[in-house]
Design an enzyme around this catalytic site. Sequence first.
Site, PDB file in Angstrom:
ATOM      1  CB  SER A 214      11.961   7.198 -25.576  1.00 45.75           C
ATOM      2  OG  SER A 214      13.036   6.410 -26.015  1.00 45.75           O
ATOM      3  CG  ASN A 215      16.731   6.877 -23.194  1.00 47.99           C
ATOM      4  OD1 ASN A 215      17.503   6.749 -24.135  1.00 47.99           O
ATOM      5  ND2 ASN A 215      16.220   5.837 -22.542  1.00 47.99           N
ATOM      6  NE  ARG A 216      18.151  15.111 -24.290  1.00 48.79           N
ATOM      7  CZ  ARG A 216      17.371  15.999 -24.902  1.00 48.79           C
ATOM      8  NH1 ARG A 216      17.240  15.943 -26.217  1.00 48.79           N
ATOM      9  NH2 ARG A 216      16.748  16.920 -24.224  1.00 48.79           N
ATOM     10  CB  ALA A 281      19.684   4.467 -22.644  1.00 51.45           C
TER      11      ALA A 281
END
Length: 419
Positions: A214-216, A281
Amino acid sequence: MDAGATEPTLVGTRIVLGVTGSIAAYKAVSLLRTLVREGATVDVAMTRSAAKFITPLTFEVLSGRPVTADLFEAHQEMKHLTLSEETDAIVVAPATANFLAKAALGLGDDLLSTMLLTAQCPLICAPAMDGGMWTHPTVAAHVQTLRERGVTVVDPEEGPLASGRSGQGRLAEEKRILDAVRAALARKFDWQGHRILVSAGPTQEPIDPVRYISNRSSGKMGYALAEAARARGAQVVLVTGPTSVPVPHGVEVVSVETADEMTRALATRLSWSTVVIMAAAVADFRPKRAASHKLKKQGTTEATLDLERTTDILAALSAMRTTQLLVGFAAETQNLRAHAEEKLKSKGLDLIVANDVTQPGAGFGSEQNAATLVDRHGGVTVLALRPKRELADDILDAARRLLTGVPSPRPVPAATEGQ
Ligand code: CTP
């Protein structure tokens, strides 16, 4: 003063002017006269302490309407409901630190503060206080809360203060308050009739049943856009990856986890929408295969993941769209504008919101963001650091200009080359 006399008037609007207990309360008299002269019907709601600085009679005479101060006066029965229902905008000038705290916390102990709890219309606050108070962390936190909720706060100005000191605390010039009122009124319901599809948050691409890539992304920017569009009259569907952000009131939410699920959720709703804003995102890569059982580390010292590209959702939507306006985002760490222009073209977008994620205080997880907007005509708007909710309104303004054919305020010729 004749502030804003050449600007469009406020004919036909109903405004509540809230006056709270600051030495600057006398300036509300001039503001009231200007609002009335511009054609607004103005009801003045004073707090008890404001009445110590200036009499209700002054406002009554100038507005030609009874001044409301006490929630409990017999003839004011349910006034906090009726007034807020009939009002196009509430302007509180001057707004004390105490009022800002009550508004941020939702305390209702007089007519004005209680009205805020029922009002659906825009709220504009013009604070006035001693400089030390304005910069106090508590006041700053309340101002931040209000801005995140979409309230317009017209910053006080620097200069000599009633205390004899100097600092930032003087009530903003009348023209700035009027401009803020006009901007808020112009935004009110300007998206009515539109159906806006917003994506937000990260996607999660499974490695096995307990792990994912995943991402932030916190989802805050997309949620702020959904909330702002709803507040401006649009019907909004928010397609969101996993986040902990509260769902905005009146917004339909579709929860997804993977890029694939997000693609399907958006593609099936594309024809319903008039505008798509892709703030999510989305993971660019996912594991080729997600293990059906938890991967065990026993006996292994190294591991590799085989990844494959996910669908570029924006590009796919761009290829499928008919009349929808497409807005994309670009999170960059260098060459912001060049990368943004490149993405705008390659994905066939109408508008791109580029932000430098290395800028302190901006980007993922932060409450604030700065952005450079580039539109399909090469118009560029640079927006300095501001709360994401405020930025959301600015992005909607830029999208609106594209829909109505109004040029961007700052077209930059260099950016139109090669189009
Ligand atoms: N986006 C998308 N589908 C993806 C990846 C991104 O729709 N699989 C969207 C994002 O929601 C955002 C925009 O595309 O609106 C970002 O463009 P992109 O070129 O994908 O940015 P990055 O992923 O940051 O690309 P790069 O790594 O090339 O900078």
